[in-house]
Design a protein around this motif. Sequence first.
Motif, short mmCIF file in Angstrom:
data_model
loop_
_atom_site.label_atom_id
_atom_site.label_comp_id
_atom_site.label_asym_id
_atom_site.label_seq_id
_atom_site.Cartn_x
_atom_site.Cartn_y
_atom_site.Cartn_z
N ASP A 57 0.85 -1.09 0.04
CA ASP A 57 -0.14 0.15 0.04
C ASP A 57 0.83 1.12 -0.03
O ASP A 57 0.57 2.03 -0.67
CB ASP A 57 -0.99 0.10 1.15
N TYR A 60 1.84 2.24 -3.41
CA TYR A 60 1.01 2.91 -4.25
C TYR A 60 0.17 4.09 -3.78
O TYR A 60 -0.03 5.03 -4.51
CB TYR A 60 -0.27 1.80 -4.49
N ASN A 99 -4.87 2.23 -8.85
CA ASN A 99 -5.61 1.47 -7.97
C ASN A 99 -6.21 0.05 -8.22
O ASN A 99 -6.28 -0.78 -7.45
CB ASN A 99 -6.93 2.39 -8.05
N ARG A 102 -2.98 -2.03 -7.87
CA ARG A 102 -2.79 -2.18 -6.29
C ARG A 102 -3.75 -3.46 -5.76
O ARG A 102 -3.10 -4.42 -4.98
CB ARG A 102 -3.18 -1.26 -5.47
N SER A 106 -1.76 -6.61 -4.44
CA SER A 106 -1.89 -7.19 -3.10
C SER A 106 -2.43 -8.47 -2.69
O SER A 106 -2.28 -9.34 -1.87
CB SER A 106 -2.97 -6.19 -2.39
N CYS A 200 0.29 -6.90 -12.63
CA CYS A 200 0.60 -5.48 -12.01
C CYS A 200 2.28 -5.51 -12.77
O CYS A 200 2.31 -6.33 -13.77
CB CYS A 200 0.76 -5.68 -10.57
#
Length: 461
Positions: A57, A60, A99, A102, A106, A200
């Motif tokens: 987090d 990002y 976003n 992310r 994650s 990603c």
Amino acid sequence: MRISNKDNLLTTKQVDLLEKSASKPFMLGDFVSLDDILTKLKVGVFIEPGKPERVVDSYYDKAIEYWRKVYKKLYEMSREDESLRNECQKAEVKIWKLNIERKAHSAMRLLGLYDSQNNIIKLFPEAMADADTGKMDEYLVSTFAHEVMHAYFNRPGHENYPYAMFVEEPLAEFGMLLYLWKTHSPYYDWAHKEVSGKKCCYRYGAFIMDQYFDGDRSYGKYLEEYKVSIGEFELLSTGRISMPMESDSVNVNSQGPGGKWTPVFNVPPTYFWDDATKTLGLNGDWRFEMDYFYHRHLYDMHSDLHDIQHLYLGKDFVKGHHNYHLEELFTSVPVTVSPQHKELTSVNGIPVLKEDNTPVIESCGDGYYELKRNGKYGIIDSQLNYITPFQYDCIWRFDKNGLCKVRNRDKNGNFVYGLVNKQGVEQVPMEYEDIDEKGRRYEVKKNGEVFIIDKLGNRQS
């Protein structure tokens, strides 16, 4: 190499696999193996219990914070300068994409990590087993190599650049793939597919590897020695690694190289719109961007682009496979290709491969292709000969009988179907409400009645 396996989380066979992998000859920079990298850089390897969560987090958050500031500044400036609106929209899109990435990042399992503060590698075999027990050896070797690459590419002071992850993770994936390939590992194809399928920044590692194969190997040599300082704007503006032009001399040291810079990856996707000729121009790498571009730009931001009449492809355009909207564009409008493009050219508005003139448009089977002009479809062969006129609303694929299902509307506006042969003749006339292939025969519907016909249109039942 020092491996700490105090909890016996790895079997003797698995420890042996790591040691053999580390000792395989692998020339990288001034090193001769993964073991040589770990030994000379004094990196310890620890086998750790548990399935730790991935924490990204902060990376990002900082990147999004940066782009929000860029967006706000551009938005204010665009009130007086309309030419900046496009750049403003790009900044907004960057936030949206970060976003999305992310969430994907994650959700990835954390299988290992390189702790640069303590100069150690941690591997988590329980997380690997949870990912796929049947691929334990593959995960063990590829994760180990990935983390060794982090140690190799680690640059002092990188913690001062919170966006370094977007460069370092692709580099580590590239290094891992390079290692598997150079050591003739049976895991290479599996690993390349895994990397390229990630949603990603990791996936760019596979792009680097592909370019390593496609380009001059001096390019790969520079990447192997990539020890330069990282600039914040460079990372945030492109999300990509940079390197000097081949013609520039490179002095790799702590101060960074001199010379001009060019992207490591294929040119990032760019486009233009010429309203006078209704031409959409595309350049750069569109393998992962086109579907998003269509929904976000064409239909939300640029309503005037709906009426595309021509497509222009720049010299660095990359298309890839199974991209629906690009396939549709290639089929639907005349295409012009930059004469400087290495692989593609265009013949009578049809994009083809330079090496053999094979069309790069939607195939309808057996060396035939569908093409659309003025809203109607027709069929051409691999030699670009026109088999049918542009007169159909829809075209399917050639079947076992060498026939292609086609559709139109009758004078009342109802759908009617027929079958066209490879000479362009309607072997089964356009008079049926539906046609379904049934082996070597066809189930058809006419005037509400369902029955069977043969490939010549003769009724069988």
